[in-house]
Design a protein around this motif. Structure first.
Motif, mmCIF file in Angstrom:
data_model
loop_
_atom_site.group_PDB
_atom_site.id
_atom_site.type_symbol
_atom_site.label_atom_id
_atom_site.label_comp_id
_atom_site.label_asym_id
_atom_site.label_seq_id
_atom_site.Cartn_x
_atom_site.Cartn_y
_atom_site.Cartn_z
ATOM 1 N N ALA A 180 33.805 27.040 55.046
ATOM 2 C CA ALA A 180 35.270 27.030 55.091
ATOM 3 C C ALA A 180 35.824 28.164 54.255
ATOM 4 N N THR A 181 36.958 28.674 54.691
ATOM 5 C CA THR A 181 37.760 29.591 53.890
ATOM 6 C C THR A 181 39.122 28.948 53.698
ATOM 7 N N VAL A 182 39.562 28.860 52.450
ATOM 8 C CA VAL A 182 40.867 28.292 52.158
ATOM 9 C C VAL A 182 41.634 29.293 51.300
ATOM 10 N N SER A 183 42.890 29.492 51.623
ATOM 11 C CA SER A 183 43.706 30.451 50.877
ATOM 12 C C SER A 183 45.116 29.908 50.723
ATOM 13 N N VAL A 184 45.797 30.395 49.697
ATOM 14 C CA VAL A 184 47.170 29.964 49.448
ATOM 15 C C VAL A 184 47.886 31.066 48.684
ATOM 16 N N ARG A 185 49.189 31.190 48.903
ATOM 17 C CA ARG A 185 50.013 32.122 48.148
ATOM 18 C C ARG A 185 50.634 31.367 46.973
ATOM 19 N N VAL A 186 50.571 32.009 45.796
ATOM 20 C CA VAL A 186 50.964 31.341 44.560
ATOM 21 C C VAL A 186 51.939 32.224 43.782
ATOM 22 N N ASP A 187 53.013 31.624 43.339
ATOM 23 C CA ASP A 187 53.927 32.276 42.403
ATOM 24 C C ASP A 187 53.822 31.518 41.081
ATOM 25 N N ALA A 188 53.128 32.145 40.123
ATOM 26 C CA ALA A 188 52.910 31.514 38.824
ATOM 27 C C ALA A 188 53.726 32.189 37.734
ATOM 28 N N SER A 189 54.836 32.808 38.117
ATOM 29 C CA SER A 189 55.660 33.489 37.117
ATOM 30 C C SER A 189 56.266 32.516 36.117
ATOM 31 N N GLY A 190 56.315 31.234 36.497
ATOM 32 C CA GLY A 190 56.870 30.240 35.588
ATOM 33 C C GLY A 190 55.865 29.233 35.096
ATOM 34 N N GLY A 191 54.574 29.534 35.238
ATOM 35 C CA GLY A 191 53.593 28.552 34.807
ATOM 36 C C GLY A 191 52.174 29.021 34.990
ATOM 37 N N ARG A 192 51.247 28.063 35.051
ATOM 38 C CA ARG A 192 49.823 28.356 35.209
ATOM 39 C C ARG A 192 49.214 27.331 36.148
ATOM 40 N N GLY A 193 48.569 27.809 37.211
ATOM 41 C CA GLY A 193 47.934 26.913 38.166
ATOM 42 C C GLY A 193 47.326 27.701 39.302
ATOM 43 N N GLY A 194 46.786 27.006 40.294
ATOM 44 C CA GLY A 194 46.141 27.725 41.384
ATOM 45 C C GLY A 194 45.471 26.833 42.390
ATOM 46 N N LEU A 195 44.306 27.289 42.841
ATOM 47 C CA LEU A 195 43.551 26.683 43.939
ATOM 48 C C LEU A 195 42.216 26.202 43.396
#
Length: 512
Positions: free
Chosen positions: A354-369
């Motif tokens: 599997a390939t999983v991807s996401v767009r993230v705006d972390a300008s106001g915090g910390r997190g991800g995939l």
């Protein structure tokens, strides 16, 4: 009958099934995840659709203080007089044995009635000839036990009694009682839930026995074979549309040379059953590839959190995430992925690659995939912005030891991408492990591969979390916004969604 195996790909262990008015309903275990106990529907045992969950409210299971690998273990679904029942044990705390009821299996289900006399696991529900409810379960310590119960109050109507010791294999558990003709059949799992897992059976003149064991036990086991589906066990029986019999049971699809590692965990399978001299005979399960998928979720859609595919850890998805104008927002509360209650919103990995991807705006915090097995076994891509740069960190945690690799990209949104590739077939060095995990980030006009490692250590055999790989979004601090979550999966030898035209650079390694 064409059998798609697995019936439910990805983390879906301990299947139980019931046939009501020509429709099949199947429920599986969820352990520490909410919503709990998903219900799937089919009219042909081939095509399945999720229709709801039994536990949609935290108080139904009370998982808040239940440690991993506790939680909702091994439910049984049954139907009588227009009422659907699901009985389950919340293990290692919570509410203990609880029976839930609903008139519609899609829900809503009631708050549940505890049954204090059932102190073991894997409860089954049946009714004797006078309509009295019987709960049969695996004791701690074993063997199989039984008690008559008033389902309206949860009170025991007698002392708990020992029912059957099993055949002598390790850990008789997962009992299911079925009546066929003049006999009652007691189906159990034995041998543990690893490579020794097996299905055994006994029969008797009443639901209390006495029990005669099948002289050819176990009914089915993959132990000691090269079958591509291993750990077969924890079975339930059901009539097929053509009037025959089938068995639903759990199994794993291990990959690599020696069939050693199972990244997806325990899945739900089906095996046709034939009857010989009054005993069921089931064949080993042959897997069929799950159809390829390429799905992009609109995380800004108003109904995104009602999607039945979401899971959260000891909290409901609506407690973890909120729908914003341009995506899902997760608000971190300081708890990381190594916490028992992380801010995590995930979906089961359904394919061996599997390939999983996401767009993230972390300008106001910390997190991800992240890809989660439990608090001690996970890997992740994490973004953190300060207005000038976005730092992306690849993280891999194994048995409490963490390694990190970091790179700085330009400010603003980044794409985080995991490529989870099964190992090749054949006797080659690359086939010895559990497949390749590649963690990369795209941003600032660059595609950076931060880390690549062997996925064997994030498998059912190593993590022993009882669940399977769940892919999802998380936040540790501040508000993190997510959009364009894409999942591409295949069971074939190829690489899903591979992009060979992008530059690859290596990020900086850091300790953990």
């Amino acid at each position: 009958m064409h059998t798609p195996n697995p019936l439910l790909p990805g983390f879906n262990p301990d299947p139980s099934i019931v046939l009501v008015d020509g429709v099949y309903y199947l429920v599986t275990s969820t352990f520490e995840y909410l919503p709990g106990l998903p219900v799937h529907r089919s009219t042909d045992l081939v095509h399945w659709e999720p229709i709801g969950n039994v536990a949609t409210r935290p108080e139904q299971l009370d998982l808040g203080s239940v440690p991993t690998p506790g939680g909702a273990w091994a439910p049984t679904i049954r139907h009588r007089d227009g009422i659907f029942y699901v009985i389950v044990t919340v293990m290692l705390g919570g509410r203990g044995c609880v029976v839930f009821t609903a008139t519609d299996p899609a829900g809503p289900w009631d708050d549940g009635t505890p049954i204090p006399a059932v102190t073991g696991i894997d409860p089954d529900l049946a009714w004797d000839d006078d309509g009295t409810a019987l709960v049969t379960f695996a004791g701690f310590p074993h063997p199989i036990r039984q008690v008559r119960v008033d389902l309206a109050t949860g009170e025991a109507l007698e002392e708990v009694r020992t029912l059957w010791e099993g055949t002598g294999r390790y850990a008789p558990e997962g009992p299911h009682l079925h009546r066929r003709g003049e006999h009652w059949y007691l189906l159990v799992a034995e041998g543990g839930t690893d490579r020794g897992h097996a299905v055994s059976i006994a029969r008797g003149p009443s639901p209390a026995g006495p029990w005669e064991a099948d002289p050819d036990n176990p009914v089915v086991t993959a132990s000691g074979t090269e079958n591509p589906v291993q750990n077969l066990g924890h079975a339930d029986l059901v009539e097929t549309p053509d009037g025959g019999t089938a068995m639903v049971l759990l199994g794993v699809r291990p990959v690599g040379f020696g069939h050693a590692f199972s990244p997806l965990g325990r899945e739900a399978f089906l095996s046709p059953v034939r009857w010989v001299d009054g005993w069921p005979r089931a064949a080993l399960v042959t897997p069929a590839p799950t159809p390829d998928e390429d799905v992009t979720l609109d995380l800004a859609g108003p109904a995104v959190l009602t999607d039945l595919g979401w899971l959260s850890v000891r909290r409901t998805p609506s407690e973890v995430a909120a729908v914003g104008d341009d995506g899902l927002v997760l608000a971190g509360d300081g708890r990381d992925l190594d916490d028992a209650v992380p801010c995590f919103l995930g979906r089961r990995q359904r394919h061996l690659s599997a390939t999983v991807s996401v767009r993230v705006d972390a300008s106001g915090g910390r997190g991800g995939l992240a890809a989660r097995h439990d608090e001690m076994h996970w890997f992740a891509l994490e973004a953190r912005g300060d207005g000038a740069v976005t730092r992306v960190t690849a993280r891999a945690a194994l048995a409490g030891i963490e390694q990190t690799w970091s790179v700085d990209l330009g400010p603003g949104e980044v794409e985080l991408r995991m490529n989870l590739l099964r190992p090749p077939h054949g006797f080659v060095p690359a086939a010895a492990g559990g497949g390749t995990v590649t963690l990369s980030a795209v941003g600032d006009g660059r595609h950076v591969r931060l880390a690549e490692f062997d996925g064997r250590y994030w498998s059912f055999e190593v993590a022993k979390s009882f669940t399977g790989r769940v892919l999802g979004l998380y936040a540790v601090e501040g508000r993190v916004r997510f959009s364009e979550l894409r999942y591409r999966g295949t069971d074939g030898p190829g690489e899903p969604g591979a992009r060979g035209d992008e530059p690859v650079r290596t990020g900086t390694s850091g300790g953990g």
